[in-house]
Design an enzyme around this catalytic site. Structure first.
Site: not given
Lengths: 131, 77
Positions: B15-17, B42
């Site tokens: 997931s981010c980033p 994601d």
């Protein structure tokens, strides 16, 4: 004869981080966003102020877990940001507020600034995000 | 239309980033004109990759979506 134009066309993002160790859930997103911006060729600086100074004290980030049960401390996200070129600076009064000496800061914090420098950075930036 | 990728990057479960971070590093290793296939789960990656591609000038030349998996074909500028 040719010459290279040195003027950077990079966008500048200033992130002001005011949250500290007492609100761990508020500490990671600024790093995620900073890292994301750095991957987009954006010049990113995070300025820590108010309670933000508490997370850049030596040994602090390792003990911050954004979510209960998480196996990654804030240190991982801080390192990720720095490795990708995010610059960390700190506002001097926030050190005094929490009785932190400059020797106690992690070496990744490159500059200690005051109000005027922060204003200048905010005016120079294309955008400012505040947490 | 099938797009032939020069390199495949699996970002499933990240997931981010991390998806954009790994994409940036993978793109750096390619030559101009080569294509990266990035696979993510994601749900934020659809908007993130579009923004990333627009900002960095490496266009997304194709996408696929299948049961929660998003595939992006990105051409190095």
């Amino acid at each position: 004869m040719f010459w290279e134009c040195k003027l950077s066309e990079k966008k500048k993002l200033l992130i002001i981080q005011t949250s500290g160790i007492d609100t761990p859930e508020r500490t990671a997103a600024p790093f995620y966003i900073a890292t994301s911006a750095a991957t987009m060729d954006v010049d990113v600086t995070i300025a820590f102020t108010i309670n933000g100074s508490t997370i850049v004290k030596k040994g602090a980030a390792e003990k911050i877990f954004v979510k209960e049960g998480s196996n990654q401390s804030l240190r991982v996200f801080l390192d990720q940001a720095v490795e990708n070129g995010v610059k960390l600076v700190i506002c001097h009064p926030s050190l005094e507020l929490h009785d932190i000496k400059k020797e106690e800061l992690i070496p990744e914090v490159k500059e200690i600034i005051g109000g005027a420098a922060l204003v200048d950075m905010a005016l120079e930036a294309d955008r400012v995000l505040t947490f | 239309m099938d797009i032939k990728a020069d390199k495949v990057l699996d970002c499933k479960g990240l997931s981010c980033p991390l998806p954009v971070l790994k994409t940036k590093k993978a793109i750096e290793e390619l030559k101009s004109g080569q294509i990266l296939e990035m696979i993510a789960t994601d749900p934020g990656s659809k908007n993130d990759m579009e923004a990333w591609a627009n900002r960095t000038g490496n266009p997304i030349i194709g996408t696929k979506e299948d049961a929660g998996t998003y595939v992006f074909f990105i051409k190095k500028s």
